[in-house]
Enzyme design. Structure first.
Site, PDB file in Angstrom:
ATOM      1  N   LYS A   1      37.996  36.369  39.848  1.00  0.00           N
ATOM      2  CA  LYS A   1      37.339  35.703  38.727  1.00  0.00           C
ATOM      3  C   LYS A   1      37.986  36.176  37.423  1.00  0.00           C
ATOM      4  CE  LYS A   1      34.133  34.260  41.893  1.00  0.00           C
ATOM      5  NZ  LYS A   1      33.293  34.661  42.990  1.00  0.00           N
TER       6      LYS A   1
ATOM      7  N   HIS B   1      31.094  38.382  39.413  1.00  0.00           N
ATOM      8  CA  HIS B   1      31.228  37.732  38.104  1.00  0.00           C
ATOM      9  C   HIS B   1      31.169  38.697  36.930  1.00  0.00           C
ATOM     10  CE1 HIS B   1      31.410  33.521  39.311  1.00  0.00           C
ATOM     11  NE2 HIS B   1      30.784  33.960  40.380  1.00  0.00           N
TER      12      HIS B   1
ATOM     13  N   SER C   1      25.964  34.332  39.920  1.00  0.00           N
ATOM     14  CA  SER C   1      27.066  33.370  39.787  1.00  0.00           C
ATOM     15  C   SER C   1      26.614  31.981  39.367  1.00  0.00           C
ATOM     16  CB  SER C   1      27.830  33.277  41.104  1.00  0.00           C
ATOM     17  OG  SER C   1      26.972  32.863  42.151  1.00  0.00           O
TER      18      SER C   1
END
Ligand SMILES: *Cc1c(COP(=O)(O)O)cnc(C)c1O
Length: 389
Positions: free
Chosen positions: A237, A206, A178
């Protein structure tokens, strides 16, 4: 008491580690309104721009109209609503797994699942750059906890060799990291896990939605679907929503829904959020050009930053961290950036190790080339004003 709070805040201020909120007067997106002016946002994880996609919004509205705003209680208490079941089916299918279980957040997955993989007397080896929620999951498990150097399989293997071989062992890594934007050496980690009879836990918060040929994540990127029996990712995300999931076998999911305290003792996601995440999965499958735009924008911003002479982490993703070093310098850089119309906060300890404070730029599919050009201009000016360039 208040003295204690004040002293703590003063200490953070003195160390350039004080954090504060950044109020917006608009929706999140490539351009946001802050303090009465338009600012280019280069720090959101809404990589595909799905949080404001009309179909995602529509799905949330319809679910709210049909099922109300709140889930009422834990799903074990007040029932699983159709949007929860639909989302878990969609996730299992998307990931090619038997089953999935949705939690209230990625943080809750990590603190709920890790203590059910491993416990007192067992052993955890975690990549040094693992997210705080993974570390907290390790602490809750009460297993012995060691870190290996970031992405360093030789170091991990040395640690594995040295352990008493009968100790139950869990290896923990992020798929796409991340704060550095690089990927874990997943193929080698799987190999080590198999060879040394350890479990592997991958947090792909992510990677989900952006990595791999079809956006299924970092495991798809490495073609390791068959060798990683379970993993987690978030809906917060690239999926533009909120919450998180694990995927794995039916038994694994049944085990967790009976054991994971952060599933059992928290209220389920609001139905609108679950429906929005399902819609986002559909769009990821139906609109691959969003991913193409994301990667083209990523390359554009990456090349621009490199050309200006900034030092970046070894990133391979839309996470583009410019390394600065000390926290005060990074904060000054972020302040100048904002003055020139770009918002990307300084990322400082304890989010990243001491001496590696940075500006973590993230780019999305929704940014235009003009916006990226404007942003690059602002970055250059801020770099000169803080003597980084
Ligand atoms: C964001 C993040 C989480 C936490 O997910 P939330 O859904 O925001 O709680 C966990 N792990 C990693 C690596 C993350 O980046």
């Amino acid at each position: 008491m208040t003295d204690q709070f004040r002293a703590s805040l003063q200490q953070l201020t003195d160390q350039s580690l004080r954090r504060s909120l950044f109020p917006l007067e608009s929706a999140t997106g490539p351009i946001v309104n802050h303090a009465g002016r338009a600012v280019i946002l280069l720090s959101s994880n809404d990589y595909l721009g799905l949080s404001t996609h009309p179909q995602v919004i529509q799905a949330a509205i319809e679910a709210t109209e049909r099922y109300g705003t709140g889930a009422g209680a834990s799903r074990l208490v007040s029932g699983t609503l159709p949007p929860h079941a639909a989302l878990e089916n969609a996730l299992a299918k998307f990931k090619g797994a038997e089953a999935s279980l949705v939690f209230g957040a990625g943080y809750l997955v990590n603190i709920g699942v890790i203590p059910n993989l491993i416990g007192r007397g067992d052993l955890i080896f975690a990549d040094r750059l693992c997210h705080a929620s993974l570390i907290d999951g390790c602490r809750l498990s009460q297993a012995d906890f060691r870190v290996f150097r970031h992405g360093d399989c030789a170091h991990l293997e040395a640690l594995l060799r040295r352990r008493a071989s009968n100790r139950r062992t869990l290896i923990i890594t992020e798929g796409l990291f991340s704060m550095d934007g690089d990927v874990a050496p997943l193929a080698d980690l799987v190999e080590l896990a198999e060879r040394y009879d350890a479990m592997l836990y991958v947090d792909d918060a992510h990677g989900t939605g952006i990595m791999g040929a079809t956006g299924r994540g970092t495991i798809e990127h490495f073609g390791l679907e068959r060798r990683i029996p379970f993993h987690m990712g978030t809906l917060s995300k690239a999926l533009g929503s909120y919450g998180a999931y694990v995927v794995g076998s039916n038994e694994f999911v049944q085990y967790l829904l009976n054991r994971a305290r952060s599933f059992i003792f928290t209220t389920a996601l609001p139905p609108a959020i679950a429906a929005a995440a399902s819609a986002a999965i559909t769009i990821i499958e139906r609109e691959p050009d969003r991913r193409d735009r994301l990667w083209a924008n990523r390359q554009y911003l990456f090349d621009g930053l490199k050309k200006q002479g900034f030092r970046l982490t070894p990133t391979v993703s839309p996470i583009l961290p410019v390394l600065i070093g000390d926290a005060a310098h990074a904060s000054a850089f972020a302040d100048r950036l904002l003055a020139h119309g770009v918002y990307a906060p300084a990322i400082r300890p304890p989010t990243v190790p001491d001496g590696t404070s940075r500006i973590r730029f993230t780019v999305t599919a929704a940014h235009t080339t003009e916006q990226l050009d404007e942003a690059l201009q602002a970055v250059m000016l801020a770099g000169r004003e803080t003597a980084l360039l």
